[in-house]
Design an enzyme around this catalytic site. Structure first.
Site, mmCIF file in Angstrom:
data_model
loop_
_atom_site.group_PDB
_atom_site.id
_atom_site.type_symbol
_atom_site.label_atom_id
_atom_site.label_comp_id
_atom_site.label_asym_id
_atom_site.label_seq_id
_atom_site.Cartn_x
_atom_site.Cartn_y
_atom_site.Cartn_z
ATOM 1 N N ASN A 15 1.143 -1.249 0.160
ATOM 2 C CA ASN A 15 -0.393 -0.080 0.040
ATOM 3 C C ASN A 15 0.960 1.510 -0.312
ATOM 4 O O ASN A 15 1.710 1.432 0.796
ATOM 5 C CB ASN A 15 -0.681 0.523 1.319
ATOM 6 C CG ASN A 15 -1.484 1.400 1.050
ATOM 7 O OD1 ASN A 15 -1.901 1.780 -0.059
ATOM 8 N ND2 ASN A 15 -2.399 1.642 2.651
ATOM 9 N N LYS A 27 -0.279 4.459 0.104
ATOM 10 C CA LYS A 27 -1.005 5.535 0.372
ATOM 11 C C LYS A 27 -0.130 6.936 -0.969
ATOM 12 O O LYS A 27 -0.402 6.519 -2.010
ATOM 13 C CB LYS A 27 0.019 6.035 2.031
ATOM 14 C CG LYS A 27 0.108 4.924 2.377
ATOM 15 C CD LYS A 27 0.098 4.467 3.812
ATOM 16 C CE LYS A 27 0.185 3.666 5.156
ATOM 17 N NZ LYS A 27 0.194 3.462 6.118
ATOM 18 N N HIS A 66 -9.350 1.455 4.633
ATOM 19 C CA HIS A 66 -8.639 1.105 5.546
ATOM 20 C C HIS A 66 -8.200 2.858 6.154
ATOM 21 O O HIS A 66 -9.369 3.792 6.380
ATOM 22 C CB HIS A 66 -6.911 1.708 4.461
ATOM 23 C CG HIS A 66 -5.656 2.237 5.136
ATOM 24 N ND1 HIS A 66 -5.103 2.817 5.700
ATOM 25 C CD2 HIS A 66 -4.988 1.569 4.724
ATOM 26 C CE1 HIS A 66 -4.332 3.094 6.259
ATOM 27 N NE2 HIS A 66 -3.401 1.603 5.362
ATOM 28 N N GLU A 93 -6.990 4.555 7.130
ATOM 29 C CA GLU A 93 -6.289 6.154 7.044
ATOM 30 C C GLU A 93 -7.475 6.360 6.507
ATOM 31 O O GLU A 93 -8.408 7.885 6.562
ATOM 32 C CB GLU A 93 -5.721 6.563 6.973
ATOM 33 C CG GLU A 93 -4.312 6.735 7.237
ATOM 34 C CD GLU A 93 -3.805 5.518 6.640
ATOM 35 O OE1 GLU A 93 -2.782 5.734 5.565
ATOM 36 O OE2 GLU A 93 -2.062 5.172 7.382
ATOM 37 N N GLU A 117 -5.227 -4.931 10.193
ATOM 38 C CA GLU A 117 -4.225 -4.369 10.332
ATOM 39 C C GLU A 117 -5.001 -2.732 12.065
ATOM 40 O O GLU A 117 -5.632 -1.797 11.877
ATOM 41 C CB GLU A 117 -4.432 -2.821 9.410
ATOM 42 C CG GLU A 117 -3.963 -3.421 8.045
ATOM 43 C CD GLU A 117 -3.886 -2.697 6.668
ATOM 44 O OE1 GLU A 117 -2.564 -2.756 6.813
ATOM 45 O OE2 GLU A 117 -4.475 -1.105 7.249
ATOM 46 N N GLY A 168 2.157 2.447 10.840
ATOM 47 C CA GLY A 168 3.127 3.405 10.175
ATOM 48 C C GLY A 168 3.834 4.190 11.976
ATOM 49 O O GLY A 168 4.481 4.883 12.027
ATOM 50 N N SER A 184 3.488 -2.300 10.384
ATOM 51 C CA SER A 184 4.763 -1.853 10.747
ATOM 52 C C SER A 184 5.939 -3.705 10.016
ATOM 53 O O SER A 184 6.719 -3.899 10.855
ATOM 54 C CB SER A 184 5.115 -1.355 12.163
ATOM 55 O OG SER A 184 4.663 -0.204 12.009
ATOM 56 N N GLY A 239 2.907 -1.229 4.300
ATOM 57 C CA GLY A 239 2.925 0.052 3.596
ATOM 58 C C GLY A 239 4.521 0.785 3.434
ATOM 59 O O GLY A 239 5.168 0.806 2.547
ATOM 60 N N GLY A 240 5.173 1.269 4.339
ATOM 61 C CA GLY A 240 6.398 2.222 4.493
ATOM 62 C C GLY A 240 7.233 1.040 4.063
ATOM 63 O O GLY A 240 8.009 1.310 2.967
HETATM 64 C C1 PEP Z 1 -0.649 -0.156 5.619
HETATM 65 O O1 PEP Z 1 -0.739 1.416 5.393
HETATM 66 O O2 PEP Z 1 -1.848 -1.217 5.545
HETATM 67 C C2 PEP Z 1 0.412 -0.782 6.964
HETATM 68 C C3 PEP Z 1 0.697 -1.491 7.465
HETATM 69 O O3 PEP Z 1 1.514 0.461 6.860
HETATM 70 P P1 PEP Z 1 3.592 0.497 7.250
HETATM 71 O O4 PEP Z 1 3.390 -0.500 7.256
HETATM 72 O O5 PEP Z 1 3.762 1.573 7.212
HETATM 73 O O6 PEP Z 1 2.648 0.768 9.052
#
Ligand code: PEP
Length: 256
Positions: A9, A11, A97, A99, A169, A175, A214, A235-236
């Site tokens: 993802n 973002k 999501h 966010e 999640e 994040g 994460s 994500g990251g």
């Molecule tokens: C996400 O945005 O779905 C996510 C899990 O981000 P991160 O891996 O950065 O925590």
């Protein structure tokens, strides 16, 4: 039985130019995904066309969007429809999501409308669910996530259930660098599978439940080896070719 799905993802990162660079980086590391693992990247809407072109060079990596509207077309400024996503070869769409729920007013009801619309128009929804830190501290996490799963799936029939993906999640892990422990993840994934089993006769065993929050190369193995963890929504660590492909390789090792 269930193949791993490793999903990125992105973002609000990577316009078309950076999308090309990142996908070329992934291609250099891995131009064909291991046969045991499905890959997915979800760039911002403006980069989907570029990504679709680049993905022709990466076997086994699908394309997904990060959101969509549940109407066909019309006066919905800033939104994107399923027809548009189909036109640029999207196979998946992330829905609900945290966010989007937190900053853009998405509710279980709008997520449910989008899930049904996506399935109706041949897109596979990656339905995100997860509790806040306050809800976990108050021991409400199981109830909250159960309600999110049930709410998202109203109207989804047995024959469509195979095309859904759930992403658990925990919001406190997104994040933040803080990850659910493997036990915490497994407990929630198992519970989600039980909810699916109450709703569907066969699909509960085949629906993939991803962990998100994460996930990085250093913790992917202990999470992915849990029996009900079928992949990651990342994500990251999906924004670097090296870390994303490392997680794919970990999934490959666990499959063999
Ligand atoms: C996400 O945005 O779905 C996510 C899990 O981000 P991160 O891996 O950065 O925590």
């Amino acid at each position: 039985m269930r193949r791993f799905l490793i999903a990125g993802n992105w973002k609000m990162n990577c316009g078309p130019k950076e999308t090309s660079t990142l996908l070329q980086g992934i291609e250099e590391e891995m131009n064909t995904l291991p046969k045991e693992v499905d890959g997915l990247v979800c760039p911002p809407t403006i980069s989907l066309t570029t990504a679709a072109d680049e993905l022709q060079n990466i076997d086994g990596m699908a394309l997904g969007a990060q959101n969509m509207h549940y109407e066909d077309n019309g006066a919905f400024t800033g939104e994107v429809s399923t027809t548009m996503l189909n036109e640029v070869n999207c196979e998946y769409v992330i829905l609900g999501h945290s966010e989007r729920r937190q900053y853009f007013g998405e509710t279980d009801k709008t997520v449910n409308a989008k899930v049904n619309k996506a399935l109706n128009d041949s897109l596979k929804p990656v339905i995100c669910v997860g509790e806040s830190l306050e809800q976990r501290k108050a021991d409400e996490h199981v109830l909250r996530v159960k309600k999110q799963v049930q709410g998202a799936l109203i109207g989804v029939e047995d024959e469509d259930a195979d095309n859904i993906v759930i992403a658990y999640e925990p919001i406190w892990a997104i994040g933040t660098g803080e990850t659910a422990t493997p036990d915490q993840a497994q407990e929630m994934h198992k519970m989600i599978r039980e909810v699916l089993a109450e709703l569907y006769t066969e699909a509960a065993d085949s629906v993939r439940i991803l962990y998100g929050g994460s996930m990085k190369p250093h913790n992917a193995e202990e999470l992915l080896e849990q029996p009900d963890v079928d992949g990651g929504l990342i994500g990251g660590a999906s924004l670097k070719a090296d870390s994303f492909t490392k997680i794919i390789k970990i999934a490959e090792q666990l499959s063999s």
